[in-house]
Design a protein around this motif. Structure first.
Motif, PDB file in Angstrom:
ATOM      1  N   GLY A 584       0.838  -1.194   0.000  1.00 25.94           N
ATOM      2  CA  GLY A 584       0.000   0.000   0.000  1.00 25.94           C
ATOM      3  C   GLY A 584       0.868   1.236   0.000  1.00 25.94           C
ATOM      4  N   ILE A 585       0.238   2.388   0.023  1.00 22.41           N
ATOM      5  CA  ILE A 585       0.965   3.656   0.016  1.00 22.41           C
ATOM      6  C   ILE A 585       1.537   3.904   1.406  1.00 22.41           C
ATOM      7  CG2 ILE A 585       0.742   6.159  -0.288  1.00 22.41           C
ATOM      8  CD1 ILE A 585      -1.500   5.581  -2.305  1.00 22.41           C
ATOM      9  N   GLU A 586       2.811   4.233   1.468  1.00 28.16           N
ATOM     10  CA  GLU A 586       3.479   4.479   2.743  1.00 28.16           C
ATOM     11  C   GLU A 586       3.048   5.833   3.322  1.00 28.16           C
ATOM     12  OE1 GLU A 586       5.142   2.260   4.281  1.00 28.16           O
ATOM     13  OE2 GLU A 586       5.283   0.782   2.669  1.00 28.16           O
ATOM     14  N   ARG A 599       1.330   4.569  -9.507  1.00 30.92           N
ATOM     15  CA  ARG A 599       1.214   3.205  -8.968  1.00 30.92           C
ATOM     16  C   ARG A 599       2.582   2.493  -9.007  1.00 30.92           C
ATOM     17  NH1 ARG A 599      -4.212   0.847  -8.883  1.00 30.92           N
ATOM     18  NH2 ARG A 599      -3.318  -1.183  -9.388  1.00 30.92           N
ATOM     19  N   ILE A 600       3.322   2.724 -10.067  1.00 30.93           N
ATOM     20  CA  ILE A 600       4.667   2.143 -10.151  1.00 30.93           C
ATOM     21  C   ILE A 600       5.578   2.784  -9.103  1.00 30.93           C
ATOM     22  CG2 ILE A 600       6.716   1.922 -11.609  1.00 30.93           C
ATOM     23  CD1 ILE A 600       4.809   1.798 -14.031  1.00 30.93           C
ATOM     24  N   GLN A 601       5.490   4.099  -8.986  1.00 36.02           N
ATOM     25  CA  GLN A 601       6.318   4.828  -8.018  1.00 36.02           C
ATOM     26  C   GLN A 601       6.065   4.355  -6.592  1.00 36.02           C
ATOM     27  OE1 GLN A 601       6.285   9.298  -8.084  1.00 36.02           O
ATOM     28  NE2 GLN A 601       5.430   9.053  -6.021  1.00 36.02           N
ATOM     29  N   GLU A 602       4.821   4.110  -6.259  1.00 38.72           N
ATOM     30  CA  GLU A 602       4.460   3.715  -4.896  1.00 38.72           C
ATOM     31  C   GLU A 602       4.500   2.191  -4.691  1.00 38.72           C
ATOM     32  OE1 GLU A 602       3.967   5.941  -2.482  1.00 38.72           O
ATOM     33  OE2 GLU A 602       4.404   7.500  -3.960  1.00 38.72           O
ATOM     34  N   HIS A 603       4.904   1.468  -5.731  1.00 37.31           N
ATOM     35  CA  HIS A 603       4.990  -0.001  -5.671  1.00 37.31           C
ATOM     36  C   HIS A 603       3.644  -0.638  -5.330  1.00 37.31           C
ATOM     37  CE1 HIS A 603       9.296   0.591  -5.903  1.00 37.31           C
ATOM     38  NE2 HIS A 603       9.260   1.339  -4.816  1.00 37.31           N
ATOM     39  N   ILE A 604       2.590  -0.086  -5.925  1.00 35.74           N
ATOM     40  CA  ILE A 604       1.267  -0.662  -5.713  1.00 35.74           C
ATOM     41  C   ILE A 604       0.666  -1.132  -7.043  1.00 35.74           C
ATOM     42  CG2 ILE A 604       0.758   0.641  -3.599  1.00 35.74           C
ATOM     43  CD1 ILE A 604      -0.824   2.634  -5.307  1.00 35.74           C
ATOM     44  N   ASP A 605       1.501  -1.263  -8.066  1.00 35.69           N
ATOM     45  CA  ASP A 605       1.032  -1.828  -9.326  1.00 35.69           C
ATOM     46  C   ASP A 605       1.085  -3.353  -9.229  1.00 35.69           C
ATOM     47  OD1 ASP A 605       3.902  -1.426  -9.160  1.00 35.69           O
ATOM     48  OD2 ASP A 605       3.994  -2.244 -11.191  1.00 35.69           O
ATOM     49  N   THR A 606       0.369  -4.029 -10.090  1.00 30.70           N
ATOM     50  CA  THR A 606       0.320  -5.497 -10.006  1.00 30.70           C
ATOM     51  C   THR A 606       1.681  -6.132 -10.267  1.00 30.70           C
ATOM     52  OG1 THR A 606      -0.438  -5.521 -12.312  1.00 30.70           O
ATOM     53  CG2 THR A 606      -2.119  -5.681 -10.593  1.00 30.70           C
ATOM     54  N   GLN A 607       2.519  -5.482 -11.060  1.00 31.35           N
ATOM     55  CA  GLN A 607       3.872  -6.011 -11.311  1.00 31.35           C
ATOM     56  C   GLN A 607       4.658  -6.078 -10.001  1.00 31.35           C
ATOM     57  OE1 GLN A 607       5.363  -5.922 -14.816  1.00 31.35           O
ATOM     58  NE2 GLN A 607       7.476  -6.369 -14.284  1.00 31.35           N
ATOM     59  N   SER A 608       4.542  -5.015  -9.181  1.00 33.78           N
ATOM     60  CA  SER A 608       5.226  -4.999  -7.884  1.00 33.78           C
ATOM     61  C   SER A 608       4.674  -6.091  -6.972  1.00 33.78           C
ATOM     62  CB  SER A 608       5.062  -3.630  -7.228  1.00 33.78           C
ATOM     63  OG  SER A 608       5.672  -2.619  -7.999  1.00 33.78           O
ATOM     64  N   LEU A 609       3.358  -6.301  -7.014  1.00 39.16           N
ATOM     65  CA  LEU A 609       2.750  -7.360  -6.209  1.00 39.16           C
ATOM     66  C   LEU A 609       3.341  -8.719  -6.566  1.00 39.16           C
ATOM     67  CD1 LEU A 609       0.607  -8.684  -4.372  1.00 39.16           C
ATOM     68  CD2 LEU A 609      -0.977  -8.551  -6.322  1.00 39.16           C
ATOM     69  N   PHE A 610       3.352  -9.032  -7.842  1.00 35.59           N
ATOM     70  CA  PHE A 610       3.814 -10.356  -8.241  1.00 35.59           C
ATOM     71  C   PHE A 610       5.321 -10.511  -8.071  1.00 35.59           C
ATOM     72  CE2 PHE A 610      -0.410 -10.643  -9.887  1.00 35.59           C
ATOM     73  CZ  PHE A 610      -0.710 -11.989  -9.818  1.00 35.59           C
ATOM     74  N   LYS A 611       6.051  -9.424  -8.196  1.00 30.83           N
ATOM     75  CA  LYS A 611       7.484  -9.471  -7.939  1.00 30.83           C
ATOM     76  C   LYS A 611       7.738  -9.878  -6.495  1.00 30.83           C
ATOM     77  CE  LYS A 611      11.669  -6.624  -7.901  1.00 30.83           C
ATOM     78  NZ  LYS A 611      12.213  -5.245  -8.092  1.00 30.83           N
TER      79      LYS A 611
END
Length: 617
Positions: A584-586, A599-611
């Motif tokens: 989530g957003i810090e 979403r990429i910047q905050e690491h809340i995109d689905t790519q970040s989830l699956f990573k």
């Protein structure tokens, strides 16, 4: 009629005016005697006795909807709806609420522990009635102080636009809780003094309605009447909202009130009935009060007016401690100013106003405005302190978030009456501010456990030059003035070891820290007691140390658990032990950009989830 015999407002419908006057005197005496024993809201209720009787005489509750703003002026309403025998239980557990309560009576159609909601609620009722093709009157009784609330102004604007049939009774006693402030009060004053208009209107109608020619002339004079009404009495406050207006009328003359309310009842569309009342009428001490001392009272001696509740000589209320400290700091720093949204008496800021009149600002019942005005002061180089009750602070959430914290402005907010307040009930329990504020970035949130810490926290707050909130409860505590202020490290907790071999750890805050220590010593139980004086940020170094002891940990708090101190501790522990993987957003504000980029910047995109899923597999 004996007050205890009243079970329904229908019982007063056939009473004569002299009988109603006698009833009003009996009710006023009953209220003074009853409230002197239980405590409660005295002045506001003494001021609306005749008005409440007239409302129930003219209107047919519960079919007609009678909405009181604020709800604490409904005591006569409760008597007339068969609840007089319950007044010995006023504001006690399972007893009579000090406000309208829907679960308490079918006559209570709306609940409000704060001001300025009645007009919006009344318009909502009127819209629902018309859509459902039902037939009932909607009557909102609103005090002059409540008109300083922005919500009331918004409602007046919409009421004038929608033109639904409803009656607004404007209870004008020249006071809200204490004396009123601001431009609206100046406009009301011009309307209040409309004796010239009333005389002209009465004379014209009396003279011209005597014959057919006169009646024709009267009908043709509508535009002249409107000019007289606007130019002579300057009733623009309501006319500008496209509302018809009757008044002012003597709020203690039952005969006049009944006539005017019946006229308003026949009116098609929204109409304002301007009623002049005297707050505290019938009890000399309350009538003379100009600072709000008799607004809400504890049990008191009727003859002397003295409170029966006395503090020990070495104790002060938390509000008084904060106020004294504020005055001391303001003496040394001319940039410190104090702001209150109409709670100078309750927040103990009257001495500050007297000592520093040019640095004290009462903005009326307008918490949102108070916070943003303070933010403007801070941006301009001042050091503002805003005192707001916890239960009213929720109205200014947007301003604390958007204006104060997002711009990182150094405003100090004193959250008075934090925690359970008891008698005033669910509308006033200050148990939500911790969870409400913890999610806001840049914000510091704290609570002292004793008077010394309270003084040092306020000093620290001004030195920090950050958005800083200090919460403190209703009640009193032992007080000694500190010789020299000390800076408290932001986010630090303190530890107390009780006994030699602790069997557990108790984390708490406020005066409960000392209560826990005392109880542990009394029962000869060894434990570690933590004073968690900061809810945000929390002391992560101490939490790590406590977790290494392998002892049971109890978080003892007396506020709402959801989003609480325990939530903050669990969130931190989870980041260390990864019991639950969270995404989530810090704790920061997110700047502008496309949604995909953010979403990429905050690491809340689905790519970040699956990573993260793949890396933790």
């Amino acid at each position: 009629m004996r007050i205890y015999d009243i079970e329904s407002p229908k019982q007063i419908k056939n009473m004569s005016i002299p009988q109603l006057v006698e009833l009003s005197n009996d009710i006023r005496s009953f209220l003074i005697n009853s409230i002197s024993k239980t405590g409660g809201h005295l002045s506001s209720n003494l001021g609306v006795v005749e008005l409440s009787i007239a409302m129930h005489y003219v209107f047919d509750a519960p079919n007609d909807k009678l909405i009181f703003d604020v709800g604490h002026q409904c005591y006569t309403h409760k008597i007339l709806t068969g609840r007089s025998r319950q007044f010995t239980t006023l504001r006690k557990k399972d007893g009579l609420s000090g406000y309208q309560k829907r679960s308490e009576s079918i006559y209570d159609c709306w609940e409000a522990g704060h001001s300025s909601t009645s007009l919006s609620a009344a318009l909502g009722y009127a819209i629902a009635r018309d859509i459902k093709k039902e037939n009932y009157e909607v009557v909102a009784l609103i005090g002059d102080g409540a008109l300083s609330g922005g919500m009331a102004m918004e409602a007046l604007n919409d009421i004038g636009s929608k033109q639904k049939k409803m009656i607004i009774i404007f209870n004008d006693n020249n006071m809200s809780i204490s004396r009123n402030h601001g431009g609206i009060e100046q406009r009301i004053t011009s309307v209040r003094s409309s004796q010239i208009y009333r005389g002209i209107k009465h004379d014209i109608k009396s003279n011209l309605q005597t014959n057919k020619v006169g009646t024709s002339i009267l009908n043709a004079m509508t535009s002249v009447r409107d000019i007289v009404k606007h130019d002579i009495i300057n009733a623009g406050l309501f006319q500008d909202f496209n509302l018809d207006y009757i008044g002012p009328v003597d709020g203690h003359n039952i005969s006049d009130l009944i006539k005017v309310l019946n006229t308003a009842k026949e009116h098609d569309g929204p109409i304002v009935v301007h009623v002049l009342t005297k707050k505290g009428k019938g009890y000399p001490y309350a009538e003379k009060d100009k600072v709000g001392k008799w607004h809400g009272v504890s049990p008191f001696d009727i003859e002397t007016g003295r409170s029966l509740m006395k503090l020990p000589n070495d104790e002060l209320t938390w509000s008084e401690i904060i106020s004294r400290t504020l005055m001391d700091l303001a003496r040394k720093d001319k940039n410190i100013v104090a702001i209150t949204p109409a709670m100078a008496q309750g927040s103990k800021l009257l001495d500050f106003e007297k000592t520093y009149p040019n640095r004290f600002f009462d903005c009326g019942i307008a918490e949102q405005h108070a916070i943003t005005m303070a933010c403007g002061m801070a941006a301009g180089g001042l050091k503002p302190f805003v005192s707001v009750y916890s239960s009213f602070l929720q109205r200014a959430y947007d301003q604390i978030n958007h204006d104060m914290a997002r711009m990182d402005l150094p405003v100090v907010v004193g959250i008075d009456r934090a925690g359970l307040v008891g008698d005033d009930g669910d509308t006033h329990q200050g148990v939500f501010d911790i969870s409400m504020l913890r999610s806001i970035p840049n914000l510091i949130l704290s609570q002292p456990h004793d008077a010394k810490e309270a003084q040092n926290l306020l000093y620290t707050a001004f030195v920090s030059q950050k958005p800083f909130c200090i919460r403190y409860p209703r009640g009193n505590v032992h007080y000694d003035k500190v010789d020299q202020y000390e800076l408290i490290p932001i986010g630090s907790w303190t530890r107390y070891d009780v006994g030699d071999k602790p069997i557990c750890i108790v984390i708490s805050y406020g005066y409960d820290v000392d209560n826990v220590i005392h109880k542990a010593k009394e029962n000869n139980i060894s434990m570690i007691v933590i004073n968690a004086r900061f809810f945000k940020p929390i002391d992560t170094i101490m939490i790590n140390e406590l977790c290494s002891y392998d002892l049971p940990i109890y978080v003892y708090e007396t506020d709402c658990k959801i989003g609480s101190l325990s939530s903050a501790i669990l969130e931190y522990i989870n980041t260390q032990k990864h019991i639950l993987n969270t995404i989530g957003i810090e704790d920061h504000f997110v700047n502008h950009g496309s949604i995909r980029t953010l979403r990429i910047q905050e690491h809340i995109d689905t790519q970040s989830l699956f990573k993260e899923i793949i890396e933790n597999d």
